[in-house]
Enzyme design. Structure first.
Site, PDB file in Angstrom:
ATOM      1  N   SER A  33     -24.670  37.835   6.311  1.00 27.15           N
ATOM      2  CA  SER A  33     -25.912  37.074   6.183  1.00 27.15           C
ATOM      3  C   SER A  33     -25.658  35.748   5.480  1.00 27.15           C
ATOM      4  O   SER A  33     -24.799  35.658   4.590  1.00 27.15           O
ATOM      5  CB  SER A  33     -26.889  37.914   5.359  1.00 27.15           C
ATOM      6  OG  SER A  33     -27.955  37.123   4.918  1.00 27.15           O
ATOM      7  N   TYR A  44     -29.300  43.244  -2.482  1.00 23.60           N
ATOM      8  CA  TYR A  44     -29.074  43.216  -1.026  1.00 23.60           C
ATOM      9  C   TYR A  44     -27.999  42.183  -0.686  1.00 23.60           C
ATOM     10  O   TYR A  44     -27.021  42.473   0.009  1.00 23.60           O
ATOM     11  CB  TYR A  44     -30.382  42.885  -0.281  1.00 23.60           C
ATOM     12  CG  TYR A  44     -30.126  42.389   1.113  1.00 23.60           C
ATOM     13  CD1 TYR A  44     -29.753  43.281   2.118  1.00 23.60           C
ATOM     14  CD2 TYR A  44     -30.195  41.026   1.423  1.00 23.60           C
ATOM     15  CE1 TYR A  44     -29.467  42.817   3.392  1.00 23.60           C
ATOM     16  CE2 TYR A  44     -29.909  40.564   2.698  1.00 23.60           C
ATOM     17  CZ  TYR A  44     -29.547  41.462   3.678  1.00 23.60           C
ATOM     18  OH  TYR A  44     -29.249  41.002   4.930  1.00 23.60           O
ATOM     19  N   LYS A 102     -23.880  42.420   0.852  1.00 17.17           N
ATOM     20  CA  LYS A 102     -23.236  41.697   1.962  1.00 17.17           C
ATOM     21  C   LYS A 102     -21.929  41.055   1.479  1.00 17.17           C
ATOM     22  O   LYS A 102     -20.920  41.069   2.183  1.00 17.17           O
ATOM     23  CB  LYS A 102     -24.185  40.644   2.540  1.00 17.17           C
ATOM     24  CG  LYS A 102     -25.393  41.234   3.255  1.00 17.17           C
ATOM     25  CD  LYS A 102     -24.990  42.067   4.466  1.00 17.17           C
ATOM     26  CE  LYS A 102     -26.140  42.798   5.119  1.00 17.17           C
ATOM     27  NZ  LYS A 102     -25.728  43.780   6.130  1.00 17.17           N
TER      28      LYS A 102
END
Ligand code: UDP
Length: 344
Positions: free
Chosen positions: A130, A155, A159
């Site tokens: 991302s 989150y 990644k």
């Protein structure tokens, strides 16, 4: 002679996964989906079949269960030709509330997957990363060489951690990997048979727009109009989910064609164009031919001011560039919202 590559798609019933499965099937790949259905619905398999006329293999599996993952891989005498690894939780706000849930789910699942893939001779992986790994970069557009900043959320950190695990694993094993750093995926399949199914109140802009337009929400709050941007609202690079699906196919093709040991690459997948929240709202109003209720609210904490991709590497390495306009994507998501309402 084996002619049809067999692709394992983890999280294949989710938003980006399901659209990618459609493209894989249309391009005649054999597809097996594993998904624990914790954040998605098995009905999407019917939509995939309705669109493609084909049914992917489906196995309900929790990648956090290492024994189950081993058993799953051992059931195949021929290794998968490639894996596209989507399975992960993705709600930024929830990750702040439940960091351990996110670290456990997103990181442990990938470790289990890599261990089983490596043991079973399955060597090619496309990973869902991302643009969140860039944070608020000082220079725009961001290239793959733009330094990552400390993640704003657990989150985002999952990644970064998963990218690092992949890089180190590629170094030490036969696994080859391309991490795709997505910008903001929006849109739905043009048939209106498939799209995102947000759980509860959407956090993301476009589902909030379409739910407001259909009357599920009273009004859109635009978070901040005092940013240093064209009109004071935040800028993002919105990419149609079907374009994103195509980027995965291209990444699989590149991996299938390479025999280069220790091949690890990171590629931005966006349109290269930044649009402000207000521009997105205006484009939606035009595409859907209606007026949207909206008002300005204070900035949302954790939001970066502006983010869009340099897409040169996607073009050079994957021969990928986005095809759909912002208006196409918004129209397709609007048609999907309308279909959801028609079908109750
Ligand atoms: N946004 C907004 N109202 C909403 C949801 C989002 O103004 O109800 C803005 C948000 O502040 C950001 C942009 O829309 O500037 C995109 O937000 P989204 O959550 O979709 O993506 P991300 O922040 O992860 O890039």
């Amino acid at each position: 002679m084996k002619t049809t590559p067999h692709i394992l798609v983890t999280g294949g019933t989710g938003y980006i996964g399901s659209h990618t499965v459609v493209e894989l099937l249309i391009e005649n790949y054999e597809v097996t989906i594993v998904d624990n259905l914790s954040r998605s619905n098995a009905n999407v398999l019917d939509s995939i079949t309705a669109i493609t006329g084909k049914t992917p293999n489906f196995v309900q599996l929790d990648l956090c269960n290492a024994d189950a993952v081993t058993t799953f891989f051992n059931a195949y005498s021929t290794p998968f030709d490639a894996i596209i690894h989507f399975a992960a939780y993705k709600a930024v706000g929830e990750s702040v509330q439940e960091p351990l849930l996110y670290y456990h789910n997103n990181v442990v699942s990938m470790i289990n997957l890599l261990q089983a893939a490596n043991t079973n001779g399955c060597n090619k992986i496309v990973f869902s990363s991302s643009c969140t790994v860039y944070g608020q970069s000082a220079s725009l557009p961001v290239t793959e060489l733009t330094p990552r900043l400390t993640a704003e959320s657990p989150y985002g950190n999952t990644k970064q951690i998963c990218e690092d695990i992949l890089r180190d694993t590629v170094n030490a094993t036969n696994i080859q990997c391309i991490s795709l750093r997505y910008f903001n995926p929006i849109g739905a399949h043009s048939s209106a048979l498939m799209g995102e199914l947000p759980l509860g109140v959407p956090n993301n802009l476009v589902p909030f727009i379409t739910q407001t337009a259909i009357g599920k929400r009273a009004s859109l709050s635009i978070f901040g109009n005092d940013y240093n941007t064209i009109d004071g609202t935040c800028v993002r690079d919105y990419i149609h989910v079907m374009d994103l699906a195509q980027a995965h196919i291209k990444a699989v093709e590149v991996l299938l064609a390479t025999n280069q040991a220790h091949h690890y690459d990171i590629i931005n997948i966006g349109t290269g164009v930044g649009s402000s929240v207000l521009q997105a709202v205006n484009a939606f109003e035009k595409a859907a031919n209606l007026k949207l209720n909206y008002s300005y609210s204070p900035r949302r904490s954790g939001d970066v001011e502006a983010m869009y991709a340099n897409v040169d590497k996607a073009k050079a390495v994957l021969n990928f560039s986005s095809q759909y306009s912002l208006e196409d994507a918004l129209l397709h998501q609007w048609q999907w919202e309308q279909a959801l309402q028609r079908n109750g």
